[in-house]
Scaffold this motif. Structure first.
Motif: not given
Length: 478
Positions: A335-348
């Motif tokens: 669950p802590p990875l959820t906070a990084w969703h926007g960053l990862v999506d933008g990076l991809i």
């Protein structure tokens, strides 16, 4: 001699049988969807899709084996059954994606309500629900297609005179014309390029179940774009360089993707025909773009560019979708990875777009001095493939209609042609629940076919290398 003739007769009989069975499958689809897909339960539709896709692919593969392995076969068998399949598909009610309903909406919006579909949504029409010409399909987004297709939609809606069924068949009829014209391009282009078996190339287009079901039955307009892209490449082969850029402009005015080929085409024209021809060709392309876009650009300040951009960059069935859904599944476990969703999506997203730009620049700077039509075709297919199948955030099975005609102009052994043909077959499973399986669909219908081809190519290269080594050994004196 008699043995060869007997073999050809036997192959012809086999192809007739395969064609008859294939026509029976399309006839069953026509009957099953006769009253529309909603006349059946979701389970019933899914079960029928799992019959339709494997049956069509199996018969398509069997037919390919017959055509590819037989020295002489009458072209009338391939063309005759292709026409029959096209006719049956023409009368199949759109059953999977109903984008053609949106085409009708855009056309009728212009003809009857005199609205610019780049400015107004279908939902902006007062009482649209009471108009029998309008359907509840993408009613809250502006027109996502190019100016030429929007003009075509206007013309066909005008010709339909307020009859929804007639208008539907007019849209599908245009696709039938594109099917016939593209078939001729594939056949003629294969002969011009010296392909060993042009009939195989023609078969791979005319009997292709994805073309018949997604572009004829469901009416997707990608077949129009695919025709103009293939026409531009055919003109390069035929030596009519002046018309390449204007034709690519026409393709771009249907759907925007082919715009990425215009810089490559410009360099090809300059190198092979000179600056004067290139400048005049670009001027004609510009005049076409202005003339076709003028009816809509008068409202340029009201065009909903943000909404159009948002629709074009939706995350669906793509490599972007594949990667972000893997991350989302990991985030459910951690669950802590959820906070990084926007960053990862933008990076991809940004990595894929930057990668596309770098890839395009590499393709442009690695153009050889002798820029032949064959190299132009290969680079064009590679660029379009990377754009549509890898870099774009949105991918749908019917997009392959933009790639297949171009791929079939290349040699049968060329690795990317083989990838495109195999993906086109695998994407037929988009008719099933695979369409909504956001990790499985990209893996099974794009990555897996690509891996199969790469493995075959590697095996063939190793075999050829072994033969060369053995050949040198045989020449070594004892």
């Amino acid at each position: 001699m008699n043995h060869t003739k007997d073999s050809a007769l036997a192959a012809g009989r086999s192809l007739y049988l395969i064609g008859a069975l294939t026509a029976s499958v399309y006839s069953l689809a026509l009957v099953f969807y006769f009253k529309g897909p909603q006349s059946h339960s979701r389970t019933g539709r899914e079960l029928f899709a799992w019959f339709l896709a494997p049956a069509c692919l199996f018969l398509f593969w069997k037919g390919y084996r017959v055509v590819a392995e037989t020295g002489e076969l009458p072209i009338r068998i391939v063309v005759g059954f292709g026409i029959l399949f096209c006719l049956l598909a023409f009368f199949i009610f759109p059953f999977h994606s109903t984008d053609v309903f949106g085409y009708i909406n855009r056309g009728w919006q212009q003809v009857h309500y005199h609205q610019n579909p780049y400015v107004y949504f279908t939902a902006d029409i007062p009482g649209w629900q009471q108009d029998p010409m309008l359907r509840d399909h993408w009613i809250y987004n502006p027109n996502p297609y190019g100016f030429l297709f929007t003009l075509l939609a206007r013309l066909l809606a005008w010709m339909g005179r307020g009859n929804w069924w007639l208008t539907l068949f007019l849209f599908k009829g245009v696709n039938v014309l594109a099917y016939g014209a593209t078939s001729w391009l594939v056949w003629s282009g294969a002969k011009r390029l010296g392909h060993s078996k042009p009939l195989t190339d023609l078969y791979l287009f005319m009997w292709n179940p994805l073309i018949l079901l997604h572009h004829i039955a469901n009416g997707h307009n990608d077949i129009l774009t695919g025709y103009f892209v293939a026409l531009a490449m055919y003109l390069a082969v035929a030596g009519a360089g002046f018309w390449i850029i204007p034709v690519l402009v026409l393709a771009t005015l249907l759907k925007y993707g082919p715009a990425i080929l215009i810089p490559l085409a410009l360099i090809f024209v300059i190198k092979n025909y000179g600056w004067k021809t290139a400048i005049l060709s670009c001027l004609l392309g510009g005049v076409i773009a202005i003339a076709v876009g003028a009816p809509y650009l008068v409202d340029w300040h009201q065009i909903r560019l943000d909404d159009i951009k948002g629709n074009a960059t939706l995350i669906d069935n793509s490599l972007h979708s594949f990667l972000i859904h893997i991350f989302e599944n990991l985030a459910r476990l951690l669950p802590p990875l959820t906070a990084w969703h926007g960053l990862v999506d933008g990076l991809i997203k940004n990595s894929l777009r930057l990668g596309l730009v770098i890839f395009l620049l590499v393709q442009l700077v690695t153009i050889p001095k002798n820029f032949t039509p064959q190299i132009f075709l290969k680079k064009s297919l590679l660029i379009m493939f990377v754009l549509i199948c890898l870099a774009s955030s949105k991918f749908n099975a019917w997009y392959m209609g933009m790639l297949l005609p171009l791929a079939l102009l290349l040699d049968a052994k060329y690795w990317l042609r083989r990838v495109v043909v195999l993906i086109t077959g695998a994407e037929l499973f988009s008719l099933t629940f695979f369409k909504q399986a956001y990790i499985l669909n990209f893996f099974a219908m794009i990555l897996l076919p690509s891996w199969i081809v790469f493995r075959q190519v590697k095996k063939e290269r190793n075999t050829d290398k072994g033969k060369r080594v053995r050949g040198r050994s045989d020449l070594t004196p004892v």
